[in-house]
Design an enzyme around this catalytic site. Structure first.
Site, PDB file in Angstrom:
ATOM      1  N   ALA A 111       0.833  -1.209   0.000  1.00  0.00           N
ATOM      2  CA  ALA A 111       0.000   0.000   0.000  1.00  0.00           C
ATOM      3  C   ALA A 111       0.866   1.258   0.000  1.00  0.00           C
ATOM      4  O   ALA A 111       1.962   1.244   0.574  1.00  0.00           O
ATOM      5  CB  ALA A 111      -0.937  -0.010   1.203  1.00  0.00           C
ATOM      6  N   PRO A 112       0.412   2.317  -0.684  1.00  0.00           N
ATOM      7  CA  PRO A 112      -0.879   2.457  -1.367  1.00  0.00           C
ATOM      8  C   PRO A 112      -0.913   1.968  -2.806  1.00  0.00           C
ATOM      9  O   PRO A 112      -1.932   2.098  -3.470  1.00  0.00           O
ATOM     10  CB  PRO A 112      -1.113   3.966  -1.309  1.00  0.00           C
ATOM     11  CG  PRO A 112       0.260   4.549  -1.387  1.00  0.00           C
ATOM     12  CD  PRO A 112       1.139   3.615  -0.600  1.00  0.00           C
ATOM     13  N   GLY A 114       1.965   2.252  -5.313  1.00  0.00           N
ATOM     14  CA  GLY A 114       2.881   2.793  -6.313  1.00  0.00           C
ATOM     15  C   GLY A 114       3.731   1.735  -6.980  1.00  0.00           C
ATOM     16  O   GLY A 114       3.837   1.677  -8.205  1.00  0.00           O
ATOM     17  N   LYS A 115       4.338   0.892  -6.187  1.00  0.00           N
ATOM     18  CA  LYS A 115       5.222  -0.120  -6.753  1.00  0.00           C
ATOM     19  C   LYS A 115       4.431  -1.280  -7.348  1.00  0.00           C
ATOM     20  O   LYS A 115       4.849  -1.886  -8.337  1.00  0.00           O
ATOM     21  CB  LYS A 115       6.215  -0.581  -5.689  1.00  0.00           C
ATOM     22  CG  LYS A 115       7.154   0.567  -5.272  1.00  0.00           C
ATOM     23  CD  LYS A 115       8.027   0.243  -4.103  1.00  0.00           C
ATOM     24  CE  LYS A 115       8.946   1.408  -3.756  1.00  0.00           C
ATOM     25  NZ  LYS A 115       8.210   2.610  -3.290  1.00  0.00           N
ATOM     26  N   ASP A 178       9.311  -3.127  -0.047  1.00  0.00           N
ATOM     27  CA  ASP A 178       9.533  -1.717   0.267  1.00  0.00           C
ATOM     28  C   ASP A 178       9.246  -1.601   1.759  1.00  0.00           C
ATOM     29  O   ASP A 178       8.132  -1.333   2.175  1.00  0.00           O
ATOM     30  CB  ASP A 178       8.610  -0.836  -0.569  1.00  0.00           C
ATOM     31  CG  ASP A 178       8.913   0.636  -0.382  1.00  0.00           C
ATOM     32  OD1 ASP A 178      10.092   0.978  -0.249  1.00  0.00           O
ATOM     33  OD2 ASP A 178       7.960   1.440  -0.344  1.00  0.00           O
ATOM     34  N   CYS A 231      13.358   3.986   2.452  1.00  0.00           N
ATOM     35  CA  CYS A 231      13.558   5.419   2.189  1.00  0.00           C
ATOM     36  C   CYS A 231      14.282   6.043   3.379  1.00  0.00           C
ATOM     37  O   CYS A 231      13.935   7.132   3.842  1.00  0.00           O
ATOM     38  CB  CYS A 231      12.234   6.124   1.897  1.00  0.00           C
ATOM     39  SG  CYS A 231      10.983   5.968   3.187  1.00  0.00           S
TER      40      CYS A 231
END
Length: 475
Positions: A111-112, A114-115, A178, A231
């Site tokens: 979520a949300p 993107g990947k 991620d 990140c």
């Protein structure tokens, strides 16, 4: 911006002579990005119709910068699923995990979306994409974004990694993690992240990351690849987690990642058990390129053949056979409902494999396969929602509309983006269309903007009764 002193001390040690350049990056404006949905159009098509004056992101072939004041999230093209709004550095992991047609791919912390939308576009309708997020509320946003993109081969779950590992031992060809992290790379973009960093610290996330990667490695096939990203800048959450993965799974090797002139190397010198091959990892810093902070590591689980062993054990063969078992997808399908849907499918020119059509209550799904694997898991959506029955009549879904191309569907109403009726449609209003056709339109019409589907409407005389999904409407 007031940055915490312990963080600044760590960054000074990490960056050395580049430290002052990094600090100066906080005086610069953050950048904004959108990524083109290649399931619907090519970068070349986008560049011909681009209403925002975007410019190319050099390290992502379908990524573009836009200016903040352009507000592409309030444009009909966004509602047509033509692009995803995404921070430019965050586009990198989904572009660097090698994807092959037919792959079984897991986005573990999705979520949300993107990947996941990026991976789905690269699969191009083949194979299987499992997109999972442990938060049910966040997984609902994930579902919307995948449906908006027109993805038909995904399964959206809301499960813990250990539950998934029980159902998918050595199942996936590719896995993207991620990972939840301390977010140090986002301090410039979102200063509110600093409060979370001060509250939780790095150790909190390291523990969580180790748990996640442990279960992910159990789901990765021999020969499969895993891309780990964060990140944050903290070595313990980056190179430290890579070292942990290699420790618990010795058959892992770190692979090089397709480069870009602004990418930095991994820093094995900043952890206790760093190895030279960790320099193959990628670090992204905002003073080196136009994007926020990110870390990437691409790893492959070597096969038994790599170690000179027999290629496959009997247990492995039993596992493979189990994964290929087929379910009776139509066992609970009412024949009269199926006939109703098939009548719609014939009129719409849809060509679907009947073995993949499955009923769930009043809803009809087009499932991607491997349904036995998902039994007992919290599923938000399995495959493409084709539609549902209301008062014994089949109504096609918003998700089906988004998965189509204008040329696939025989009954379409195409509006130019400048037509005021586009916004009226997105707001759920009835449309007057007598000027667009010489004959009354009846039945299900696919409403498009500049040739890209937005959703369905029901034709009646010179009007279109709006069927745009209420939860998606223009606000």
């Amino acid at each position: 911006m007031d940055l915490p002193a312990p963080f600044l001390e760590k960054m000074r040690d990490l960056l050395g002579e580049e430290y002052e350049d990094y600090l100066r990056s906080f005086q610069e404006k953050r950048v904004y990005g959108l990524r083109i949905n290649t399931l619907k159009l090519s970068p070349e098509q986008w560049e011909r119709m681009d209403p925002f004056g975007t410019r190319k992101i050099p390290w992502v072939e379908n990524g573009y910068y836009y200016e903040e004041e352009m507000r592409p999230g309030k444009h009909p093209y966004y509602f047509a699923g033509l692009y995803y709004l995404q921070e430019p550095s965050a586009m990198t992991p989904g572009s660097r995990l090698p994807i092959c047609p037919g792959d079984r791919v897991l986005d573990l912390c999705a979520a949300p979306g993107g990947k996941s939308t990026q991976l789905a576009a690269r699969l191009n309708g083949s194979g299987l994409l499992v997109s999972n997020d442990i938060s049910n509320s966040r997984a609902k946003a994930l579902l919307k974004n995948l449906e908006l993109f027109g993805v038909s081969n995904s399964v959206i779950l809301s499960e813990s990694p250990h539950r998934l590992a029980e159902h998918f031992p050595e199942f996936f060809d590719k896995i993207l993690i991620d990972a939840p992290c301390s977010g140090e790379g986002m301090f410039r973009k979102d200063p509110s992240v600093i409060k979370s960093w001060e509250r939780n610290g790095n150790a909190f996330y390291e523990k969580l990351q180790k748990e996640i990667v442990t279960y992910a490695l159990a789901m990765l096939k021999p020969g499969g690849m895993l891309l780990y990203s964060t990140c944050t800048f903290h070595p313990g959450e980056n190179e430290g987690i890579v070292a942990y993965m290699k420790k618990i799974c010795p058959e892992l090797r770190i692979l090089p990642i397709e480069g870009y002139e602004g990418f930095g190397e991994g820093r094995p010198d900043k952890i206790a058990d760093g190895s030279e091959d960790m320099k193959r990892c990628v670090r992204i810093f905002p003073h080196r390129m136009q994007g926020e902070g990110h870390f990437l590591a691409l790893l492959q689980k070597r096969t038994s053949e790599d170690f000179g062993e027999k290629p496959e054990s009997k247990a492995g063969k039993r596992q493979k056979a189990s994964s290929l078992k087929k379910t009776k997808n139509r066992a609970n399908t009412k024949e009269e409902d199926l006939e109703s849907f098939e009548a719609f499918a014939r009129s719409a020119g849809l060509h679907l494999d009947p073995k993949r059509i499955q009923m769930r209550g009043d809803r009809m799904l087009y499932v991607p396969g491997w349904e036995d694997r998902f039994q007992g898991l919290r599923i938000l959506r399995c495959g493409l929602l084709l539609g549902e029955w209301k008062n014994r009549l089949f109504e096609p879904s918003q998700a089906l509309a988004m998965s189509l191309k204008q040329e696939q569907y025989p009954d379409t109403v195409n509006l130019p983006v400048t037509d005021k009726r586009v916004i009226k449609y997105l707001k759920g209003e009835t449309l007057e269309i007598e000027d667009l056709t010489s004959k009354p339109l009846t039945g299900w019409q696919l409403v498009c903007v500049d040739g890209f589907p937005l959703g369905f409407a029901k034709g009646s005389a010179g009007t279109l009764k709006n069927k745009y999904l209420p939860g998606w409407r223009w606000q």
